[in-house]
Design a protein around this motif. Structure first.
Motif, PDB file in Angstrom:
ATOM      1  N   MET A   1     -43.770  37.201  44.374  1.00  0.00           N
ATOM      2  CA  MET A   1     -44.165  36.759  43.057  1.00  0.00           C
ATOM      3  C   MET A   1     -45.685  36.568  43.049  1.00  0.00           C
ATOM      4  O   MET A   1     -46.254  35.981  43.961  1.00  0.00           O
ATOM      5  N   ILE A   2     -46.330  37.043  42.020  1.00  0.00           N
ATOM      6  CA  ILE A   2     -47.783  36.945  41.911  1.00  0.00           C
ATOM      7  C   ILE A   2     -48.228  35.492  41.840  1.00  0.00           C
ATOM      8  O   ILE A   2     -49.247  35.113  42.409  1.00  0.00           O
ATOM      9  N   LEU A   3     -47.454  34.664  41.181  1.00  0.00           N
ATOM     10  CA  LEU A   3     -47.818  33.261  41.024  1.00  0.00           C
ATOM     11  C   LEU A   3     -48.028  32.581  42.384  1.00  0.00           C
ATOM     12  O   LEU A   3     -48.891  31.726  42.528  1.00  0.00           O
ATOM     13  N   GLU A   4     -47.267  32.992  43.385  1.00  0.00           N
ATOM     14  CA  GLU A   4     -47.415  32.410  44.719  1.00  0.00           C
ATOM     15  C   GLU A   4     -48.763  32.739  45.336  1.00  0.00           C
ATOM     16  O   GLU A   4     -49.260  32.002  46.179  1.00  0.00           O
ATOM     17  N   THR A   5     -49.375  33.837  44.934  1.00  0.00           N
ATOM     18  CA  THR A   5     -50.679  34.222  45.483  1.00  0.00           C
ATOM     19  C   THR A   5     -51.833  33.594  44.711  1.00  0.00           C
ATOM     20  O   THR A   5     -52.982  33.716  45.127  1.00  0.00           O
ATOM     21  N   LEU A   6     -51.532  32.932  43.608  1.00  0.00           N
ATOM     22  CA  LEU A   6     -52.548  32.282  42.781  1.00  0.00           C
ATOM     23  C   LEU A   6     -52.182  30.815  42.578  1.00  0.00           C
ATOM     24  O   LEU A   6     -51.806  30.394  41.475  1.00  0.00           O
ATOM     25  N   PRO A   7     -52.294  30.001  43.629  1.00  0.00           N
ATOM     26  CA  PRO A   7     -51.843  28.606  43.512  1.00  0.00           C
ATOM     27  C   PRO A   7     -52.581  27.804  42.437  1.00  0.00           C
ATOM     28  O   PRO A   7     -52.019  26.862  41.886  1.00  0.00           O
ATOM     29  N   ALA A   8     -53.797  28.180  42.103  1.00  0.00           N
ATOM     30  CA  ALA A   8     -54.541  27.439  41.078  1.00  0.00           C
ATOM     31  C   ALA A   8     -53.848  27.531  39.724  1.00  0.00           C
ATOM     32  O   ALA A   8     -53.952  26.611  38.905  1.00  0.00           O
ATOM     33  N   VAL A   9     -53.124  28.601  39.489  1.00  0.00           N
ATOM     34  CA  VAL A   9     -52.434  28.768  38.208  1.00  0.00           C
ATOM     35  C   VAL A   9     -51.367  27.689  38.045  1.00  0.00           C
ATOM     36  O   VAL A   9     -51.141  27.191  36.951  1.00  0.00           O
ATOM     37  N   ARG A  10     -50.732  27.305  39.140  1.00  0.00           N
ATOM     38  CA  ARG A  10     -49.699  26.258  39.078  1.00  0.00           C
ATOM     39  C   ARG A  10     -50.269  24.927  38.599  1.00  0.00           C
ATOM     40  O   ARG A  10     -49.550  24.099  38.065  1.00  0.00           O
ATOM     41  N   GLN A  11     -51.566  24.734  38.780  1.00  0.00           N
ATOM     42  CA  GLN A  11     -52.202  23.473  38.409  1.00  0.00           C
ATOM     43  C   GLN A  11     -52.593  23.426  36.928  1.00  0.00           C
ATOM     44  O   GLN A  11     -52.977  22.376  36.428  1.00  0.00           O
ATOM     45  N   LEU A  12     -52.515  24.562  36.248  1.00  0.00           N
ATOM     46  CA  LEU A  12     -52.894  24.608  34.833  1.00  0.00           C
ATOM     47  C   LEU A  12     -51.891  23.844  33.984  1.00  0.00           C
ATOM     48  O   LEU A  12     -50.710  23.758  34.318  1.00  0.00           O
ATOM     49  N   SER A  13     -52.359  23.346  32.857  1.00  0.00           N
ATOM     50  CA  SER A  13     -51.456  22.706  31.898  1.00  0.00           C
ATOM     51  C   SER A  13     -50.584  23.784  31.260  1.00  0.00           C
ATOM     52  O   SER A  13     -50.896  24.982  31.331  1.00  0.00           O
ATOM     53  N   ALA A  21     -51.321  33.654  29.815  1.00  0.00           N
ATOM     54  CA  ALA A  21     -50.322  34.712  29.605  1.00  0.00           C
ATOM     55  C   ALA A  21     -50.703  35.591  28.420  1.00  0.00           C
ATOM     56  O   ALA A  21     -50.617  36.825  28.491  1.00  0.00           O
ATOM     57  N   GLU A  22     -51.142  34.961  27.350  1.00  0.00           N
ATOM     58  CA  GLU A  22     -51.552  35.717  26.163  1.00  0.00           C
ATOM     59  C   GLU A  22     -52.747  36.615  26.473  1.00  0.00           C
ATOM     60  O   GLU A  22     -52.788  37.782  26.080  1.00  0.00           O
ATOM     61  N   GLU A  23     -53.715  36.063  27.204  1.00  0.00           N
ATOM     62  CA  GLU A  23     -54.897  36.848  27.552  1.00  0.00           C
ATOM     63  C   GLU A  23     -54.541  38.004  28.484  1.00  0.00           C
ATOM     64  O   GLU A  23     -55.088  39.110  28.354  1.00  0.00           O
ATOM     65  N   LEU A  24     -53.619  37.785  29.403  1.00  0.00           N
ATOM     66  CA  LEU A  24     -53.187  38.863  30.292  1.00  0.00           C
ATOM     67  C   LEU A  24     -52.487  39.974  29.512  1.00  0.00           C
ATOM     68  O   LEU A  24     -52.721  41.165  29.762  1.00  0.00           O
ATOM     69  N   LEU A  25     -51.634  39.592  28.563  1.00  0.00           N
ATOM     70  CA  LEU A  25     -50.955  40.589  27.742  1.00  0.00           C
ATOM     71  C   LEU A  25     -51.957  41.374  26.898  1.00  0.00           C
ATOM     72  O   LEU A  25     -51.862  42.600  26.785  1.00  0.00           O
ATOM     73  N   ASP A  26     -52.922  40.670  26.316  1.00  0.00           N
ATOM     74  CA  ASP A  26     -53.955  41.349  25.531  1.00  0.00           C
ATOM     75  C   ASP A  26     -54.743  42.316  26.395  1.00  0.00           C
ATOM     76  O   ASP A  26     -55.063  43.431  25.974  1.00  0.00           O
ATOM     77  N   SER A  27     -55.051  41.901  27.609  1.00  0.00           N
ATOM     78  CA  SER A  27     -55.807  42.743  28.530  1.00  0.00           C
ATOM     79  C   SER A  27     -55.010  43.994  28.885  1.00  0.00           C
ATOM     80  O   SER A  27     -55.547  45.107  28.911  1.00  0.00           O
ATOM     81  N   ALA A  28     -53.719  43.824  29.150  1.00  0.00           N
ATOM     82  CA  ALA A  28     -52.869  44.965  29.482  1.00  0.00           C
ATOM     83  C   ALA A  28     -52.775  45.920  28.294  1.00  0.00           C
ATOM     84  O   ALA A  28     -52.821  47.143  28.470  1.00  0.00           O
ATOM     85  N   ASP A  29     -52.672  45.373  27.085  1.00  0.00           N
ATOM     86  CA  ASP A  29     -52.616  46.215  25.889  1.00  0.00           C
ATOM     87  C   ASP A  29     -53.903  46.996  25.723  1.00  0.00           C
ATOM     88  O   ASP A  29     -53.879  48.182  25.371  1.00  0.00           O
ATOM     89  N   ALA A  30     -55.034  46.350  25.971  1.00  0.00           N
ATOM     90  CA  ALA A  30     -56.333  47.010  25.815  1.00  0.00           C
ATOM     91  C   ALA A  30     -56.506  48.139  26.817  1.00  0.00           C
ATOM     92  O   ALA A  30     -57.195  49.121  26.540  1.00  0.00           O
ATOM     93  N   GLU A  31     -55.852  48.018  27.955  1.00  0.00           N
ATOM     94  CA  GLU A  31     -55.940  49.054  28.984  1.00  0.00           C
ATOM     95  C   GLU A  31     -54.931  50.172  28.740  1.00  0.00           C
ATOM     96  O   GLU A  31     -54.846  51.108  29.522  1.00  0.00           O
TER      97      GLU A  31
END
Length: 75
Positions: A1-13, A21-31
């Protein structure tokens, strides 16, 4: 799981996680990333489109929908 490689994400509100998540989806759409839609969702959308085509007058305004959703919730 990608989340396990990015522990700082778990600390986000929760709000920041949703924003990320929204920004990642927008980025994927733009690509030009491929959008994968579950076949069950596509089937449901096809059914709803067919129902609308059969009876286009059976619609609700956004205000009517909100009223039904929030009825009895004090909103």
């Amino acid at each position: 799981m990608i989340l396990e490689t990015l522990p700082a994400v778990r600390q986000l509100s929760s709000r920041d996680k949703r924003q990320l998540a929204e920004e990642l989806l927008d980025s994927a759409d733009a690509e030009g990333g491929e959008v994968v839609v579950d076949s069950a969702i596509m089937e449901l959308l096809d059914q709803r489109l067919a129902a609308h085509a059969a009876n286009p007058q059976a619609v609700s305004t956004w205000e009517e929908v909100q009223s039904r959703v929030f009825a009895g919730r004090g909103a």
